[in-house]
Design an enzyme around this catalytic site. Sequence first.
Site, PDB file in Angstrom:
ATOM      1  N   CYS A   1       0.868  -1.184   0.000  1.00 29.38           N
ATOM      2  CA  CYS A   1       0.000   0.000   0.000  1.00 29.38           C
ATOM      3  C   CYS A   1       0.904   1.232   0.000  1.00 29.38           C
ATOM      4  CB  CYS A   1      -0.996  -0.001   1.161  1.00 29.38           C
ATOM      5  SG  CYS A   1      -0.356   0.354   2.800  1.00 29.38           S
TER       6      CYS A   1
ATOM      7  N   HIS B   1      15.526 -12.527  12.348  1.00 27.04           N
ATOM      8  CA  HIS B   1      15.240 -12.352  13.771  1.00 27.04           C
ATOM      9  C   HIS B   1      13.767 -12.499  14.136  1.00 27.04           C
ATOM     10  CE1 HIS B   1      19.131  -9.805  14.514  1.00 27.04           C
ATOM     11  NE2 HIS B   1      19.362 -10.945  13.870  1.00 27.04           N
TER      12      HIS B   1
END
Length: 145
Positions: A65, A98
Amino acid sequence: MKISIGNDHAGTDYKFAVIKHLEAKGFTVTNYGTDSNDSVDYPDFVHPVAKDVASKKADFGIIICGSGNGANMTANKYQSVRSALCWTKEIVALARQHNNANILSIPARFTALPQVLEMVDTFFETAFEGGRHENRINKIPTTSC
């Protein structure tokens, strides 16, 4: 690998380029995004992607977006979704390594197409490191705060 992709009007051009790029690499892509540049509401195109990832109908998702924020907020309402808003390949790599991100949220108005394709490649080429990160992501889901 199965990928679900969704976008609002700000991400239509990037979406088409990403689909072409991924299909050329052998990925199967389901397009839930608008194919128009006419104004639409991003949640209508993000919810199906997040549902696919949450239900494991898709391995990963990509949402696009204008700022990436609205799409990212919508996707992260799903318990097993870890959507990461990224604007550089370095942030993408860390989101995968991570955080075990399973949806990449792209801010179309703040990235260039070559950068986006590089981020997409990084997203799929980078593995989750596990270890100390596994314990951390296991603390993310909650039914109430």
